[in-house]
Design an enzyme around this catalytic site. Structure first.
Site, PDB file in Angstrom:
ATOM      1  CB  THR A  28      -0.575  -2.363  11.515  1.00 35.07           C
ATOM      2  OG1 THR A  28      -1.077  -1.988  12.764  1.00 35.07           O
ATOM      3  CG2 THR A  28      -1.601  -2.112  10.440  1.00 35.07           C
TER       4      THR A  28
ATOM      5  CG  ASN B 285      -0.621   8.101   7.655  1.00 39.92           C
ATOM      6  OD1 ASN B 285      -1.287   7.085   7.564  1.00 39.92           O
ATOM      7  ND2 ASN B 285       0.685   8.095   7.819  1.00 39.92           N
TER       8      ASN B 285
ATOM      9  CD  GLU C 196       2.276   5.086   6.270  1.00 38.91           C
ATOM     10  OE1 GLU C 196       1.490   4.427   5.585  1.00 38.91           O
ATOM     11  OE2 GLU C 196       1.918   5.776   7.235  1.00 38.91           O
TER      12      GLU C 196
ATOM     13  CB  THR D 295      -0.971  -0.016   1.202  1.00 40.02           C
ATOM     14  OG1 THR D 295      -0.232  -0.270   2.400  1.00 40.02           O
ATOM     15  CG2 THR D 295      -2.023  -1.087   1.028  1.00 40.02           C
TER      16      THR D 295
ATOM     17  CB  THR E 139      -6.493  12.190  -2.005  1.00 34.23           C
ATOM     18  OG1 THR E 139      -5.360  12.478  -1.174  1.00 34.23           O
ATOM     19  CG2 THR E 139      -7.748  12.672  -1.329  1.00 34.23           C
TER      20      THR E 139
END
Length: 403
Positions: A195, A398, A274, A157, A403
């Site tokens: 996660t 995040n 991230e 992702t 979008t």
């Protein structure tokens, strides 16, 4: 007794397993690696023989529909097929979310026979699956492919790079078995069944009870020790599948291989956090007991103040001390000692950094990885967890996730 060798690639190395990944239009951006091709968004793992399976799932109370679907199967069931998709978590979708999975598998039956098929999803929460798009993958799949690369990339992702590992274990008696794993994860990572999605396959002739025991141990020593941002997802999944086709097995060899595989995958997740730039080990020792050491260590790896100090390369030991004190464990500022790598940062005798030690501390914090050690001086409890810094890029990723 045995030797372990690293192999190039992932699932393709394990006897009797097949895998592939395709794009059905849910991912529309170019691959994160900079390749011109667009990553896949639907993938599968298939075994030519039925597999025993052991699994660990999220501690989040709102478990996603794929987990609920899995839990409908009887205890100790076997499977030969996993279907994965990105971009949509199929979480918080109620009974319809599970029904959509059943509809997808009914359509899959027209392409290839499956036994107790499993689905696993990652992406945005709160939307039902696009059944037509996902099932359109069935016309594109090569069900006899061993395309580890496409499979590993299809479940990404916000990941910047794919995560796959494989080992061959050669036993002294002449037997051998292989084990491989792929995973995804970069954000919403918290040490509570971190996660992520992780799929581990092996041809080892491992008993089911050993699978459960050794997977629990491996997860506790790897994925449950990492934190990117302190958030626990609805979809966390680690699965271990064995088709036993090698006929070979040694418990200690398998334990070593599985622990090494899961730990290295966990470190890949942290490195891919991230916007992360640094991987930091938080060792707490001298705690009253192991439980209190774990509480303090995980408080450090989760602390936003600590993470932002890491990003700013600021040797602010006050944030370390404050976080330990706020964790609720027994501690004493006169006994506390803090090190960055081997550099003494704080003790009762040296509470302030002199210019020389402060300069050395800045040098350590510029490294991409280092260790923070906190000795509480109260007992023999020890625990190490792993975290990363929190950067501007994390907020950007995040803030724009949908979008």
């Amino acid at each position: 007794m045995f030797n372990l060798f690293s192999l190039k690639g992932g699932i393709k190395n394990v006897q009797g397993f097949f895998c592939d990944g395709v794009n059905v239009g849910m991912k529309t951006n170019p691959a994160n690696s900079g390749d011109s091709d667009i990553d896949g968004d639907v993938a599968f793992i298939r075994s030519e023989a039925l597999c025993d399976i052991s699994a660990k799932f999220t501690t989040n109370k709102f478990q996603a529909s794929p987990i609920k679907h899995y839990q409908q199967y009887p205890k100790d069931f076997q499977t030969n097929f996993i279907l994965m998709n990105a971009k949509n978590a199929n979480a918080m979708t109620g009974k319809k979310g599970v029904e959509d999975i059943e509809t997808i598998f009914k359509k899959l039956d027209n392409y290839i026979p499956t036994h107790n098929p499993i689905m696993s999803s990652t992406g945005v929460i709160g939307y039902r699956l696009n059944i037509d798009k996902i099932t359109s993958a069935f016309d594109k799949f090569n069900f006899n492919a061993k395309n580890s690369n496409k499979t590993a990339r299809a479940i990404m992702t916000t990941d910047k790079f794919k995560k796959e590992i494989a080992f061959e274990i050669k036993l002294d008696n002449g037997g051998s078995f292989n084990i491989a794993g792929i995973c995804k994860g970069a954000g919403m990572i918290n040490p509570a069944m971190a996660t992520m999605l992780c799929f581990i396959v092996t041809d080892a002739n491992i008993p089911k009870e050993d699978m459960d025991e050794l997977l629990n141990e491996a997860v506790e020593n790897s994925f449950n020790k990492i934190s990117v941002d302190g958030d626990t997802s609805t979809n966390d999944t680690v699965m271990l599948l064995s088709n036993k086709l090698s006929g070979a097995y040694n418990k200690e060899a398998f334990r070593l291989a599985l622990n090494k595989l899961t730990f290295e995958l966990a470190m890949m997740i942290l490195k891919d956090g991230e916007g992360a730039n640094k991987l930091v080990a938080f060792e707490v020792k001298g705690a009253k007991n192991t439980q209190e050491a774990e509480i303090a260590s995980k408080a450090l790896s989760n602390s936003l103040l600590v993470k932002t100090a890491l990003f700013g390369e600021d040797p602010n030991w006050g944030r370390i001390a404050s976080t330990i004190g706020a964790s609720g464990i027994e501690c004493n500022e006169e006994k506390l000692i803090i090190y960055y790598d081997n550099l003494l940062i704080y003790s009762n005798e040296q509470r302030e950094l002199d210019l020389i030690r402060e300069e050395e501390a800045y040098k350590i914090m510029k490294n991409s990885s280092f260790k923070v050690t906190c000795d509480l001086g109260l007992g023999d409890g020890e625990f190490t967890s792993y975290g990363c810094d929190l950067s501007y890029e994390y907020v950007k990723i995040n803030a724009e996730y949908r979008t």
